[in-house]
Design a protein around this motif. Sequence first.
Motif, PDB file in Angstrom:
ATOM      1  N   SER A  61     -18.836 -11.017  12.729  1.00 44.57           N
ATOM      2  CA  SER A  61     -19.359  -9.654  12.613  1.00 44.57           C
ATOM      3  C   SER A  61     -18.258  -8.690  12.187  1.00 44.57           C
ATOM      4  O   SER A  61     -17.109  -8.814  12.608  1.00 44.57           O
ATOM      5  CB  SER A  61     -19.934  -9.203  13.961  1.00 44.57           C
ATOM      6  OG  SER A  61     -20.197  -7.811  13.948  1.00 44.57           O
ATOM      7  N   GLU A  63     -18.510  -5.507  12.938  1.00 40.00           N
ATOM      8  CA  GLU A  63     -18.747  -4.306  13.749  1.00 40.00           C
ATOM      9  C   GLU A  63     -17.482  -3.753  14.394  1.00 40.00           C
ATOM     10  O   GLU A  63     -17.447  -2.578  14.774  1.00 40.00           O
ATOM     11  CB  GLU A  63     -19.799  -4.601  14.821  1.00 40.00           C
ATOM     12  CG  GLU A  63     -19.372  -5.625  15.864  1.00 40.00           C
ATOM     13  CD  GLU A  63     -20.441  -5.833  16.923  1.00 40.00           C
ATOM     14  OE1 GLU A  63     -21.086  -4.832  17.297  1.00 40.00           O
ATOM     15  OE2 GLU A  63     -20.649  -6.987  17.348  1.00 40.00           O
ATOM     16  N   TYR A  64     -16.422  -4.568  14.521  1.00 38.07           N
ATOM     17  CA  TYR A  64     -15.199  -4.088  15.154  1.00 38.07           C
ATOM     18  C   TYR A  64     -14.148  -3.619  14.143  1.00 38.07           C
ATOM     19  O   TYR A  64     -12.991  -3.405  14.505  1.00 38.07           O
ATOM     20  CB  TYR A  64     -14.620  -5.169  16.063  1.00 38.07           C
ATOM     21  CG  TYR A  64     -15.582  -5.579  17.153  1.00 38.07           C
ATOM     22  CD1 TYR A  64     -15.931  -4.685  18.162  1.00 38.07           C
ATOM     23  CD2 TYR A  64     -16.176  -6.836  17.142  1.00 38.07           C
ATOM     24  CE1 TYR A  64     -16.837  -5.048  19.152  1.00 38.07           C
ATOM     25  CE2 TYR A  64     -17.082  -7.202  18.132  1.00 38.07           C
ATOM     26  CZ  TYR A  64     -17.412  -6.309  19.125  1.00 38.07           C
ATOM     27  OH  TYR A  64     -18.316  -6.671  20.100  1.00 38.07           O
ATOM     28  N   ASN A  68      -9.880  -6.180  12.373  1.00 39.79           N
ATOM     29  CA  ASN A  68     -10.324  -7.249  13.266  1.00 39.79           C
ATOM     30  C   ASN A  68     -11.014  -8.361  12.470  1.00 39.79           C
ATOM     31  O   ASN A  68     -10.805  -9.552  12.749  1.00 39.79           O
ATOM     32  CB  ASN A  68     -11.282  -6.697  14.315  1.00 39.79           C
ATOM     33  CG  ASN A  68     -11.781  -7.765  15.261  1.00 39.79           C
ATOM     34  OD1 ASN A  68     -11.101  -8.174  16.177  1.00 39.79           O
ATOM     35  ND2 ASN A  68     -13.013  -8.232  15.032  1.00 39.79           N
ATOM     36  N   CYS A  72      -9.777 -12.241  12.335  1.00 43.14           N
ATOM     37  CA  CYS A  72     -10.639 -13.361  12.731  1.00 43.14           C
ATOM     38  C   CYS A  72     -10.698 -14.421  11.644  1.00 43.14           C
ATOM     39  O   CYS A  72     -10.669 -15.631  11.932  1.00 43.14           O
ATOM     40  CB  CYS A  72     -12.044 -12.859  13.045  1.00 43.14           C
ATOM     41  SG  CYS A  72     -12.187 -11.884  14.561  1.00 43.14           S
ATOM     42  N   GLU A  93     -12.737   2.274   6.149  1.00 46.29           N
ATOM     43  CA  GLU A  93     -12.760   0.856   6.545  1.00 46.29           C
ATOM     44  C   GLU A  93     -12.782  -0.040   5.312  1.00 46.29           C
ATOM     45  O   GLU A  93     -12.106  -1.068   5.259  1.00 46.29           O
ATOM     46  CB  GLU A  93     -13.963   0.570   7.437  1.00 46.29           C
ATOM     47  CG  GLU A  93     -13.832   1.069   8.860  1.00 46.29           C
ATOM     48  CD  GLU A  93     -12.716   0.393   9.657  1.00 46.29           C
ATOM     49  OE1 GLU A  93     -12.255  -0.699   9.264  1.00 46.29           O
ATOM     50  OE2 GLU A  93     -12.299   0.976  10.662  1.00 46.29           O
TER      51      GLU A  93
END
Length: 203
Positions: A61, A63-64, A68, A72, A93
Motif C-alpha cells: 500500500s 497509504e504511508y 515508506n 518496502c 509525494e
Amino acid sequence: MDLLVDKLSSIDELLQKIELRPPDSNSWMVLVAVPDDIQSTIDELQDSVEIFSECEAVTISGEYGSRNLVKCIKESPQEYFLLHQFDSWDNNEWEIFDTFRTQLDKNKNGGLVVLSEQSSRLMFSNAPHFVSFVGSRIYYLDQDADILTSEECEQRLSALQEWSGQTNEEIIALAENRQLPTDPEYGEWLILLDRGDLLERQK
C-alpha cells in the motif's frame, strides 16, 4: 482518458501483458481504474499475478507515503510488486517518489501500479521520470467489459479443454493436489471456473 495510451477490456488482457514482458526484466506498468473498481481489481490480481509474472509477488500500500513505499520495495524479498492506495498522495509525494525512480530497478522484476484517474493525473504532472520509465505500458481498465457472458465463458472453457485434452474436473483435481502446471492458461481456467481460491495452493 486522453493521457492514456491503451484501453483494456479485461484483467485477462493485463495478465497477458505481464506474462509477455521480457524475462528477468524490470518492467513496470500502470493500470488506471475507476475508484469503485480498484479494490476488486486488486483482489483479483492477487489471485493470479504470481502465475503470470512467474515470480514471487507482494501487494504494498502507498497509504504511508512515497518514502515508506520505496523502502518496502527495496527491503522486500519478493521480486514483483502490486502497488495501490495512492489517493492520499499530493504533488509533493509524487515528486519524492520520482526522485527514487532509479531505486526501483535493482534486482527486481518490476511491478504494477494501480491508480484512480485523479491519481494518475498527479503522477503525470509530478513524476515525469517514472512516467518515462514506464513508457507506453499505461492502461485504462474498463471493468464492466471484463464480465463474460455465460456463453463466452463456456466457449473459452471449451477451447481450454480442447487445448489441453483435460476436463474441468481434472483441472480442479490437479489444483487441489498442487499438481497443476504453471502455464498461465491453467490459472485463467481456474478463474473461469470461479475457483481462483485454488491458485493459492499452487505457491
